[in-house]
Every structure is written in structure tokens, then in C-alpha cells.
Design an enzyme around this catalytic site. Structure first.
Site, mmCIF file in Angstrom:
data_model
loop_
_atom_site.group_PDB
_atom_site.id
_atom_site.type_symbol
_atom_site.label_atom_id
_atom_site.label_comp_id
_atom_site.label_asym_id
_atom_site.label_seq_id
_atom_site.Cartn_x
_atom_site.Cartn_y
_atom_site.Cartn_z
ATOM 1 N N HIS A 150 -20.023 0.463 34.365
ATOM 2 C CA HIS A 150 -20.083 -0.998 34.329
ATOM 3 C C HIS A 150 -19.526 -1.516 33.005
ATOM 4 O O HIS A 150 -19.350 -0.754 32.057
ATOM 5 C CB HIS A 150 -21.523 -1.502 34.504
ATOM 6 C CG HIS A 150 -22.002 -1.463 35.919
ATOM 7 N ND1 HIS A 150 -22.590 -0.344 36.466
ATOM 8 C CD2 HIS A 150 -21.964 -2.390 36.911
ATOM 9 C CE1 HIS A 150 -22.908 -0.589 37.733
ATOM 10 N NE2 HIS A 150 -22.539 -1.827 38.025
ATOM 11 N N LYS A 182 -23.378 -5.200 30.441
ATOM 12 C CA LYS A 182 -24.482 -5.015 31.396
ATOM 13 C C LYS A 182 -25.752 -4.617 30.660
ATOM 14 O O LYS A 182 -25.745 -3.713 29.822
ATOM 15 C CB LYS A 182 -24.120 -3.964 32.449
ATOM 16 C CG LYS A 182 -25.192 -3.825 33.535
ATOM 17 C CD LYS A 182 -24.688 -3.034 34.719
ATOM 18 C CE LYS A 182 -25.782 -2.837 35.774
ATOM 19 N NZ LYS A 182 -26.277 -4.122 36.309
#
EC number: 1.17.1.8
Length: 257
Positions: A147, A151
Site C-alpha cells: 500500500h 496508510k
């Protein structure tokens, strides 16, 4: 159908507003601690919709609340929604076991759909992984997720659900498998499911499940090319939950069925 969006100034919140408008829903409130006073439609790139960003969730007055915030904020928002009888679509991740227990209690008051991922592709991916796990329950299973650098939670909620799917299958076959989120040093691999998070750049989201056999392996991967898929799924889930009369803790499986 009157929709409120919490986290409306964030990356996901803006896309939810955009897609809610595109689906013909009436966005009546937008909550965030940032960009207060600005028009939610303008932030979402769809032009003015006459809904300013506000930071007081106690003013919630809508049919459905779509939440993409932080775990801490989401718990407060869910409490208010349940108190006011507002249905909830919860896309926020990073909840503790205690948080999830409390959400289930709140869902006794209002219909609530909670999912770590509202993408249709990911929900099909979960089914594919479950099928593979049933066929390959004796094989080693590992999960790697990627990600973007911003995040907040690691491993991702999607990765943890993948691990839980595999763990349940193994348990049904009489194999105990613990979740392992990091490894250090040199040691034999035990009966476990490894889950590893990688953070960097602007990766929207990628999850790969590895099944390792003797002399062969299978890799199953889902890649999100845009956050749009998450927003589309959340908005459609909101349209579904608005028609659900019975309070309860619903999942994407309920929606898809």
C-alpha cells in the site's frame, strides 16, 4: 435517499461523494476535521452541491452514513449513528477486537455493513482464495500486501481477512495455524500463516496469496488500479443497506447475495 459522508475531505471520502452524486444519491452532510466550510462537491471535483464540510458529527441527520475515517473517529461516528437511527456503511479499517465487538453491539440498533474492502474484485478474490485453501489446506500459505506510504494500519484489513479465511479452512481440516506478522532470525517454519505489509509511494493496494507445495507454488493476486473501485462498492452498499429494515451486523457477502 439522503447520504452523509464522514471523512469527506480525505482521498476516499472525496471519491465517495463523487460516486454518490453520480449514482443519483442526495449527499446532505459531509464531515471531516479538515477543509471545514468548503463545499464537499467542489472538493470531490463535481462542482458545488451546497454541502459544506462540518466537524460536528452530533449534527448527523441522514438515512445512511458512509464512513472512511480512522478507527478512533469511526467508533465515535458509529455511536452517534446508532443513537440517531442512521444506517452505517463502514469502510474504515484498523479496528481492535474490542472495537469490532462494540460495532456488533451497535448493529443491534441499526443495520450496519462493515467491510475492510468494498471492491467487487476483492470480494470475489476472497472467494477464490477460500476455494484454493480448501484444495491446498496442507500447503504453506503466506500473504504479502502493498500500500501507499500514508496508510495507517499494517497489515491491511483485507490481508487480515485473507489470513482468517485460510486459517478457518485449515482449522476445519484439523490444522492449527497461527497468524505471523513478522519474522526475525533463523528458525524452522511452524504451522502458521505469514502476513507481511509493504509501504511506499502511491500504491493503491495489492494483495498476493502464496500457496507453497513440494516443488511448486501458486500465487493469487488482486491489484487495485484506482481507489474508485472502493468508492463505487461503498456507494452501492449504501443503496442496499438503505432498504434493509432489520438491524444487524452485515457483510459484503450479504450484499452480494
Amino acid at each position: 435517499m439522503r447520504v452523509a459522508v464522514s471523512g469527506a475531505a480525505g482521498r476516499m471520502g472525496r471519491l465517495v461523494v463523487k460516486n454518490a452524486v453520480a449514482e443519483g444519491l442526495k449527499v446532505v452532510q459531509a464531515f471531516d476535521i479538515n477543509e471545514v466550510g468548503k463545499d464537499a462537491g467542489e472538493l470531490a471535483g463535481v462542482g458545488k452541491i451546497g454541502v459544506p464540510i462540518e466537524d460536528d458529527i452530533s449534527k448527523l441527520d441522514a438515512d445512511v452514513l458512509i464512513d472512511f475515517t480512522t478507527a478512533e473517529a469511526a467508533m465515535k461516528n458509529a455511536e452517534v449513528a446508532a443513537e440517531k437511527g442512521v444506517r452505517v456503511v463502514m469502510g474504515t479499517t484498523g479496528f481492535t477486537d474490542e472495537d469490532r465487538k462494540r460495532l456488533a453491539e451497535l448493529a443491534e440498533k441499526v443495520p450496519m455493513i462493515v467491510s475492510p474492502n468494498f471492491s467487487l474484485g476483492v470480494n470475489i478474490f476472497w472467494k477464490i482464495v477460500e476455494y484454493a485453501a480448501k484444495m491446498l489446506y496442507e500447503w504453506d500459505a503466506e500473504i504479502v500486501e502493498l500500500h501507499h506510504r500514508h496508510k495507517r494500519d499494517s497489515p491491511s484489513g483485507t490481508a487480515l481477512k485473507l489470513a482468517e479465511i485460510i486459517r478457518k479452512v485449515k482449522e476445519e481440516k484439523g490444522i492449527e495455524a497461527d497468524l505471523k506478522t513478522c519474522r526475525e532470525g533463523i528458525s524452522p517454519r511452524e504451522s502458521e500463516i505469514g502476513v507481511f505489509g509493504i509501504r511506499g509511494g502511491d500504491v493503491v493496494g495489492e494483495h498476493t496469496v502464496f500457496f507453497f507445495g513440494s516443488g511448486e507454488r501458486i500465487e493469487l493476486t488482486h491489484r487495485a488500479m484506482s481507489r474508485e473501485c472502493f468508492a463505487i462498492g461503498a456507494v452501492r452498499a449504501a443503496k442496499w443497506i438503505a432498504k434493509v429494515d432489520k438491524p444487524g451486523f452485515y457483510t459484503m457477502d450479504d450484499f452480494l447475495e
